[in-house]
Design a protein around this motif. Structure first.
Motif, PDB file in Angstrom:
ATOM      1  N   TRP A  26      31.614  40.856  47.049  1.00 15.98           N
ATOM      2  CA  TRP A  26      32.963  40.293  47.483  1.00 15.98           C
ATOM      3  C   TRP A  26      32.759  38.740  47.729  1.00 15.98           C
ATOM      4  O   TRP A  26      31.758  38.430  48.507  1.00 15.98           O
ATOM      5  CB  TRP A  26      33.146  40.824  48.948  1.00 15.98           C
ATOM      6  CG  TRP A  26      34.684  40.278  49.582  1.00 15.98           C
ATOM      7  CD1 TRP A  26      35.675  39.675  48.832  1.00 15.98           C
ATOM      8  CD2 TRP A  26      34.965  40.396  50.800  1.00 15.98           C
ATOM      9  NE1 TRP A  26      36.688  39.452  49.804  1.00 15.98           N
ATOM     10  CE2 TRP A  26      36.129  39.927  51.154  1.00 15.98           C
ATOM     11  CE3 TRP A  26      34.412  40.907  52.001  1.00 15.98           C
ATOM     12  CZ2 TRP A  26      36.887  39.745  52.367  1.00 15.98           C
ATOM     13  CZ3 TRP A  26      34.923  40.902  53.314  1.00 15.98           C
ATOM     14  CH2 TRP A  26      36.350  40.303  53.423  1.00 15.98           C
ATOM     15  N   ASP A  27      33.527  37.751  47.177  1.00 17.10           N
ATOM     16  CA  ASP A  27      33.496  36.505  47.415  1.00 17.10           C
ATOM     17  C   ASP A  27      34.141  35.920  48.421  1.00 17.10           C
ATOM     18  O   ASP A  27      35.316  35.655  48.582  1.00 17.10           O
ATOM     19  CB  ASP A  27      33.952  35.714  46.221  1.00 17.10           C
ATOM     20  CG  ASP A  27      33.589  34.144  46.032  1.00 17.10           C
ATOM     21  OD1 ASP A  27      32.677  33.858  46.959  1.00 17.10           O
ATOM     22  OD2 ASP A  27      34.130  33.518  45.337  1.00 17.10           O
ATOM     23  N   ILE A  28      33.290  35.991  49.827  1.00 18.13           N
ATOM     24  CA  ILE A  28      34.076  35.348  50.916  1.00 18.13           C
ATOM     25  C   ILE A  28      34.529  34.058  50.947  1.00 18.13           C
ATOM     26  O   ILE A  28      33.429  33.113  50.850  1.00 18.13           O
ATOM     27  CB  ILE A  28      33.315  35.919  52.264  1.00 18.13           C
ATOM     28  CG1 ILE A  28      33.159  37.493  52.137  1.00 18.13           C
ATOM     29  CG2 ILE A  28      34.045  35.463  53.295  1.00 18.13           C
ATOM     30  CD1 ILE A  28      32.277  38.050  53.192  1.00 18.13           C
ATOM     31  N   PRO A  29      35.647  33.505  50.836  1.00 18.36           N
ATOM     32  CA  PRO A  29      35.854  31.974  50.984  1.00 18.36           C
ATOM     33  C   PRO A  29      35.177  31.480  52.499  1.00 18.36           C
ATOM     34  O   PRO A  29      35.415  32.182  53.321  1.00 18.36           O
ATOM     35  CB  PRO A  29      37.306  32.007  50.788  1.00 18.36           C
ATOM     36  CG  PRO A  29      37.620  33.482  51.679  1.00 18.36           C
ATOM     37  CD  PRO A  29      36.685  34.224  51.330  1.00 18.36           C
ATOM     38  N   ALA A  30      34.698  30.296  52.238  1.00 15.53           N
ATOM     39  CA  ALA A  30      34.330  29.460  53.233  1.00 15.53           C
ATOM     40  C   ALA A  30      35.342  28.957  54.239  1.00 15.53           C
ATOM     41  O   ALA A  30      36.584  28.734  53.604  1.00 15.53           O
ATOM     42  CB  ALA A  30      33.504  28.454  52.999  1.00 15.53           C
ATOM     43  N   PRO A  31      35.321  28.810  55.594  1.00 15.46           N
ATOM     44  CA  PRO A  31      36.424  28.355  56.446  1.00 15.46           C
ATOM     45  C   PRO A  31      36.807  26.776  55.704  1.00 15.46           C
ATOM     46  O   PRO A  31      35.951  26.135  55.629  1.00 15.46           O
ATOM     47  CB  PRO A  31      36.025  28.312  57.530  1.00 15.46           C
ATOM     48  CG  PRO A  31      34.480  28.723  57.624  1.00 15.46           C
ATOM     49  CD  PRO A  31      34.348  29.194  56.228  1.00 15.46           C
ATOM     50  N   THR A  32      37.965  26.715  55.935  1.00 13.46           N
ATOM     51  CA  THR A  32      38.440  25.301  55.346  1.00 13.46           C
ATOM     52  C   THR A  32      38.979  24.487  56.458  1.00 13.46           C
ATOM     53  O   THR A  32      39.043  22.980  56.505  1.00 13.46           O
ATOM     54  CB  THR A  32      39.600  25.560  54.440  1.00 13.46           C
ATOM     55  OG1 THR A  32      40.627  26.043  55.295  1.00 13.46           O
ATOM     56  CG2 THR A  32      39.201  26.178  53.149  1.00 13.46           C
TER      57      THR A  32
END
Length: 46
Positions: A26-32
């Motif tokens: 799972w490619d968890i997105p970094a917080p923006t």
């Protein structure tokens, strides 16, 4: 009953294996949004 227990064990193992593969790939997105915290000077003795 023995066949049902074996089927249930295999089903649980496949579910756990699938969950492990899902979490590993799972490619968890970094917080923006930036995170800012105000730290008072009283917390750091001089």
């Amino acid at each position: 009953m023995k066949a049902f227990s074996k089927f249930l064990l295999i089903l649980v193992l496949l579910t756990l294996g699938g969950a492990g593969v899902f979490l590993a790939t799972w490619d968890i997105p970094a917080p923006t949004a930036p995170v800012t915290k105000k730290i008072s000077d009283d917390r750091f003795p001089r």
